[in-house]
Motif scaffolding. Sequence first.
Motif, PDB file in Angstrom:
ATOM      1  N   GLN A 113     -13.121 -11.003  -9.163  1.00 25.24           N
ATOM      2  CA  GLN A 113     -11.918 -11.613  -8.594  1.00 25.24           C
ATOM      3  C   GLN A 113     -10.900 -10.504  -8.304  1.00 25.24           C
ATOM      4  OE1 GLN A 113     -11.306 -14.947  -7.789  1.00 25.24           O
ATOM      5  NE2 GLN A 113      -9.544 -14.019  -6.778  1.00 25.24           N
ATOM      6  N   LEU A 114     -10.713 -10.189  -7.031  1.00 26.12           N
ATOM      7  CA  LEU A 114      -9.771  -9.146  -6.656  1.00 26.12           C
ATOM      8  C   LEU A 114      -8.366  -9.722  -6.505  1.00 26.12           C
ATOM      9  CD1 LEU A 114     -11.842  -7.112  -4.050  1.00 26.12           C
ATOM     10  CD2 LEU A 114     -11.652  -6.792  -6.516  1.00 26.12           C
ATOM     11  N   SER A 115      -7.399  -8.834  -6.398  1.00 27.23           N
ATOM     12  CA  SER A 115      -6.011  -9.263  -6.261  1.00 27.23           C
ATOM     13  C   SER A 115      -5.803 -10.001  -4.941  1.00 27.23           C
ATOM     14  CB  SER A 115      -5.095  -8.039  -6.303  1.00 27.23           C
ATOM     15  OG  SER A 115      -3.798  -8.384  -5.875  1.00 27.23           O
ATOM     16  N   PRO A 116      -5.050 -11.113  -4.957  1.00 28.11           N
ATOM     17  CA  PRO A 116      -4.736 -11.806  -3.706  1.00 28.11           C
ATOM     18  C   PRO A 116      -3.851 -10.987  -2.773  1.00 28.11           C
ATOM     19  CG  PRO A 116      -3.483 -12.735  -5.538  1.00 28.11           C
ATOM     20  CD  PRO A 116      -4.470 -11.793  -6.132  1.00 28.11           C
ATOM     21  N   LEU A 117      -3.315  -9.891  -3.285  1.00 31.16           N
ATOM     22  CA  LEU A 117      -2.493  -9.007  -2.457  1.00 31.16           C
ATOM     23  C   LEU A 117      -3.339  -8.028  -1.641  1.00 31.16           C
ATOM     24  CD1 LEU A 117       0.312  -8.086  -5.011  1.00 31.16           C
ATOM     25  CD2 LEU A 117       0.481  -9.696  -3.102  1.00 31.16           C
ATOM     26  N   THR A 118      -4.633  -7.977  -1.893  1.00 30.85           N
ATOM     27  CA  THR A 118      -5.486  -6.971  -1.263  1.00 30.85           C
ATOM     28  C   THR A 118      -5.401  -7.012   0.254  1.00 30.85           C
ATOM     29  OG1 THR A 118      -7.016  -7.045  -3.148  1.00 30.85           O
ATOM     30  CG2 THR A 118      -7.823  -6.054  -1.094  1.00 30.85           C
ATOM     31  N   VAL A 119      -5.585  -8.169   0.839  1.00 25.15           N
ATOM     32  CA  VAL A 119      -5.585  -8.264   2.303  1.00 25.15           C
ATOM     33  C   VAL A 119      -4.215  -7.921   2.895  1.00 25.15           C
ATOM     34  CG1 VAL A 119      -5.839  -9.831   4.263  1.00 25.15           C
ATOM     35  CG2 VAL A 119      -7.543  -9.831   2.434  1.00 25.15           C
ATOM     36  N   PRO A 120      -3.105  -8.497   2.400  1.00 23.73           N
ATOM     37  CA  PRO A 120      -1.801  -8.101   2.951  1.00 23.73           C
ATOM     38  C   PRO A 120      -1.513  -6.618   2.822  1.00 23.73           C
ATOM     39  CG  PRO A 120      -1.584 -10.097   1.646  1.00 23.73           C
ATOM     40  CD  PRO A 120      -2.973  -9.581   1.403  1.00 23.73           C
ATOM     41  N   LYS A 121      -1.973  -6.001   1.729  1.00 24.04           N
ATOM     42  CA  LYS A 121      -1.694  -4.580   1.520  1.00 24.04           C
ATOM     43  C   LYS A 121      -2.550  -3.687   2.417  1.00 24.04           C
ATOM     44  CE  LYS A 121      -1.252  -3.015  -2.683  1.00 24.04           C
ATOM     45  NZ  LYS A 121      -1.478  -2.792  -4.133  1.00 24.04           N
ATOM     46  N   MET A 122      -3.806  -4.089   2.685  1.00 28.38           N
ATOM     47  CA  MET A 122      -4.706  -3.217   3.420  1.00 28.38           C
ATOM     48  C   MET A 122      -4.579  -3.357   4.931  1.00 28.38           C
ATOM     49  SD  MET A 122      -8.373  -5.141   2.943  1.00 28.38           S
ATOM     50  CE  MET A 122      -9.166  -5.172   4.542  1.00 28.38           C
ATOM     51  N   GLY A 140      -3.872   1.476   4.443  1.00 22.61           N
ATOM     52  CA  GLY A 140      -4.588   0.612   3.515  1.00 22.61           C
ATOM     53  C   GLY A 140      -5.750   1.263   2.802  1.00 22.61           C
ATOM     54  N   VAL A 141      -6.003   2.545   3.070  1.00 17.60           N
ATOM     55  CA  VAL A 141      -7.133   3.220   2.434  1.00 17.60           C
ATOM     56  C   VAL A 141      -6.978   3.257   0.916  1.00 17.60           C
ATOM     57  CG1 VAL A 141      -8.202   5.479   2.101  1.00 17.60           C
ATOM     58  CG2 VAL A 141      -7.878   4.593   4.394  1.00 17.60           C
ATOM     59  N   ALA A 142      -5.781   3.554   0.445  1.00 18.72           N
ATOM     60  CA  ALA A 142      -5.553   3.624  -0.998  1.00 18.72           C
ATOM     61  C   ALA A 142      -5.829   2.278  -1.664  1.00 18.72           C
ATOM     62  CB  ALA A 142      -4.127   4.079  -1.284  1.00 18.72           C
ATOM     63  N   THR A 143      -5.375   1.204  -1.028  1.00 17.89           N
ATOM     64  CA  THR A 143      -5.616  -0.138  -1.567  1.00 17.89           C
ATOM     65  C   THR A 143      -7.101  -0.457  -1.608  1.00 17.89           C
ATOM     66  OG1 THR A 143      -3.474  -1.015  -0.870  1.00 17.89           O
ATOM     67  CG2 THR A 143      -5.261  -2.598  -1.146  1.00 17.89           C
ATOM     68  N   LEU A 144      -7.805  -0.198  -0.524  1.00 21.93           N
ATOM     69  CA  LEU A 144      -9.237  -0.474  -0.489  1.00 21.93           C
ATOM     70  C   LEU A 144      -9.976   0.305  -1.573  1.00 21.93           C
ATOM     71  CD1 LEU A 144     -10.084  -0.565   3.328  1.00 21.93           C
ATOM     72  CD2 LEU A 144     -10.249  -2.444   1.697  1.00 21.93           C
ATOM     73  N   ASP A 145      -9.623   1.563  -1.744  1.00 20.72           N
ATOM     74  CA  ASP A 145     -10.296   2.379  -2.740  1.00 20.72           C
ATOM     75  C   ASP A 145     -10.077   1.819  -4.141  1.00 20.72           C
ATOM     76  OD1 ASP A 145     -11.818   4.994  -2.595  1.00 20.72           O
ATOM     77  OD2 ASP A 145     -10.442   5.466  -4.225  1.00 20.72           O
ATOM     78  N   GLU A 146      -8.841   1.415  -4.431  1.00 21.91           N
ATOM     79  CA  GLU A 146      -8.531   0.857  -5.743  1.00 21.91           C
ATOM     80  C   GLU A 146      -9.302  -0.443  -5.987  1.00 21.91           C
ATOM     81  OE1 GLU A 146      -4.358   0.309  -5.636  1.00 21.91           O
ATOM     82  OE2 GLU A 146      -3.883   2.466  -5.669  1.00 21.91           O
ATOM     83  N   GLU A 147      -9.336  -1.313  -4.987  1.00 21.12           N
ATOM     84  CA  GLU A 147      -9.993  -2.604  -5.164  1.00 21.12           C
ATOM     85  C   GLU A 147     -11.508  -2.465  -5.227  1.00 21.12           C
ATOM     86  OE1 GLU A 147      -8.391  -5.334  -5.951  1.00 21.12           O
ATOM     87  OE2 GLU A 147      -6.527  -4.200  -5.811  1.00 21.12           O
ATOM     88  N   TYR A 148     -12.082  -1.574  -4.437  1.00 17.03           N
ATOM     89  CA  TYR A 148     -13.525  -1.347  -4.502  1.00 17.03           C
ATOM     90  C   TYR A 148     -13.919  -0.749  -5.852  1.00 17.03           C
ATOM     91  CZ  TYR A 148     -14.013  -2.264   0.517  1.00 17.03           C
ATOM     92  OH  TYR A 148     -14.031  -2.848   1.760  1.00 17.03           O
ATOM     93  N   GLU A 149     -13.037   0.089  -6.407  1.00 19.52           N
ATOM     94  CA  GLU A 149     -13.269   0.626  -7.749  1.00 19.52           C
ATOM     95  C   GLU A 149     -13.401  -0.512  -8.755  1.00 19.52           C
ATOM     96  OE1 GLU A 149     -13.201   2.973 -11.324  1.00 19.52           O
ATOM     97  OE2 GLU A 149     -13.574   3.616  -9.249  1.00 19.52           O
ATOM     98  N   ASP A 164       0.861  -1.173   0.000  1.00 20.21           N
ATOM     99  CA  ASP A 164       0.000   0.000   0.000  1.00 20.21           C
ATOM    100  C   ASP A 164       0.904   1.231   0.000  1.00 20.21           C
ATOM    101  OD1 ASP A 164      -2.870   1.153   0.587  1.00 20.21           O
ATOM    102  OD2 ASP A 164      -1.512   2.193   1.953  1.00 20.21           O
ATOM    103  N   ARG A 165       0.411   2.323  -0.543  1.00 18.26           N
ATOM    104  CA  ARG A 165       1.256   3.513  -0.650  1.00 18.26           C
ATOM    105  C   ARG A 165       1.732   4.004   0.710  1.00 18.26           C
ATOM    106  NH1 ARG A 165       2.983   7.152  -4.300  1.00 18.26           N
ATOM    107  NH2 ARG A 165       3.112   9.355  -3.704  1.00 18.26           N
ATOM    108  N   SER A 166       0.910   3.869   1.744  1.00 22.59           N
ATOM    109  CA  SER A 166       1.335   4.317   3.076  1.00 22.59           C
ATOM    110  C   SER A 166       2.543   3.531   3.561  1.00 22.59           C
ATOM    111  CB  SER A 166       0.181   4.195   4.067  1.00 22.59           C
ATOM    112  OG  SER A 166      -0.209   2.846   4.238  1.00 22.59           O
ATOM    113  N   ALA A 167       2.584   2.236   3.269  1.00 19.09           N
ATOM    114  CA  ALA A 167       3.725   1.416   3.672  1.00 19.09           C
ATOM    115  C   ALA A 167       4.966   1.779   2.878  1.00 19.09           C
ATOM    116  CB  ALA A 167       3.397  -0.069   3.495  1.00 19.09           C
ATOM    117  N   LEU A 168       4.788   2.067   1.579  1.00 23.41           N
ATOM    118  CA  LEU A 168       5.933   2.438   0.754  1.00 23.41           C
ATOM    119  C   LEU A 168       6.531   3.761   1.223  1.00 23.41           C
ATOM    120  CD1 LEU A 168       7.623   1.561  -1.651  1.00 23.41           C
ATOM    121  CD2 LEU A 168       6.047   2.790  -3.145  1.00 23.41           C
TER     122      LEU A 168
END
Length: 398
Positions: free
Chosen positions: A124-133, A106-115, A67-71
Amino acid sequence: MKDVCVSGLGALTPLGASLEEFWSGLVEPSLKFAPPSGCPQVGVPVAEIRSSEFIAGSAVSHPALCDRSALLAVAATRSALEDAGLTTDSCDPGRVAVIVGSGAAGVATLDEEYERFYRQGQLQLSPLTVPKMMSSSAASWISMTFGFRGPAFVVASACASGTHSIGIAAQLIESGVVDVAVCGGTDSYLAEGALSAWQAIGVLSEDTCRPFAAGRTGLVLAEGAGVLVLESAEHARARGFVPRARVLGAGSSADAGHLTRPCAEGMASAMTGALRSASVSRAEIDYVNAHGTGTIANDRTETAALKTVFGVGSVPVMSSTKGTTGHALGAAGGIEALAALLALEHGVLPPTANFDAPDPACDLDCVPNTAREHRTRTVMSNSFAFGGLNASVVFGRL
C-alpha cells in the motif's frame, strides 16, 4: 509586440540558497567541485533548502506534500518574487503565467515509493504518490502557493527545459496574453535509481566537471532551481518598478537525428533563431553562457556550432558554469540564464572552473578558472539536450 523585461531572479543551487551566494560561488569557484567522496553515483545536492522558511504561510503546508523538485521551485520562486517586489496586490493574478521547465519531475518520489514497494514489501503506497510524481506538479504548486491563475504548465525537453520555458514565457508576454510570467527550471534527480541510470550511459565524471578542458571526463549531476520573473515593460512602469534587464529574443530547434549524439547544425540553428528573434547581429553578442557539460562530444560539437554561427576567429568570449554548479538537467537552463544575467549586470564573466589544459578541438576563449571583468550589453545562454532539443535565449541591458 510588448517589450519583455526581467524583474526578479531566484536561485537555489549547490552554491547556496540565495542569489548572493549563487553569484559569489560562480565568480570564486571551488576548483575541486565534485560529487561527495568523488563517487559518480552520488550527485551534488542543494546546499540548504530552508523549507520551513519558504513554505511558511503558503499552500505547501508541509514538505512531504511535494516532490523535492517542486519544493525547490517554490523556494526559488519566492525569492524571485521578492526580488521583483511583486505580489498579488501589484498584479492581476489572472494575468500571471507559470511556465516551468523540468527534465524529470517526480523522480525522487518514484524512487522512494519503489523502494518501499519492491524492497520493503509495502503493497500500500502513499496516496500522495501520484500528485507528487506528476510532471506538472511544480507549476501547480507555484500557482497554488502564490495565487497565480494564468496559464500554468511544465515544459519537458530534458536539459533544454529551463531555456525553452523562458522563451515561451516571453512570447506569452510579447503577445499580450499575460502581463507577468514565472519561468525557469527545476530538477532533483539525485535518487539512487536515476543516478545509476546516468552512470550506465557512461557520461558521469569520476572526479569533477572540466568543461572544454583537455582532461574532461564527463558531467557531475546536481539538483537545483533557477527562476525568473518576467513582465512587460508597460506593466513594470505602471507599478513604478525598474527591471534588471530585457529578454531580447529566443530560438529553438530539433536535430531530428540521434537521441544522445549532439549535432552542431541543430545547435547553430537555435542560436541563429535567437539572434533573429532578438534583432541583433552576431557582433553584438558580448558573452555566451555555453551548455558546456564537460563531455568530450558535447563540448567539441558546441565549439563547432559557435564557430558556425559567429565565424571562426569571431566567437565571443564564453564560459560554462557547470564546472561550478554541476549539471542540474531540466533546471540548468534557468540557473544558467541567471548566470548570464548577473554577468550582464555586474560586468564580470563567471569562469569555466577546473580548466586543467586547453583542448585543441575547443579553441575558444572560455574564461579559464578565474572570473574576468568584461563590459557586456548583450548576452546569450544556450541549452542543448538529449533528443536533439536545442534552445537559446538572448538578454540585453535596459
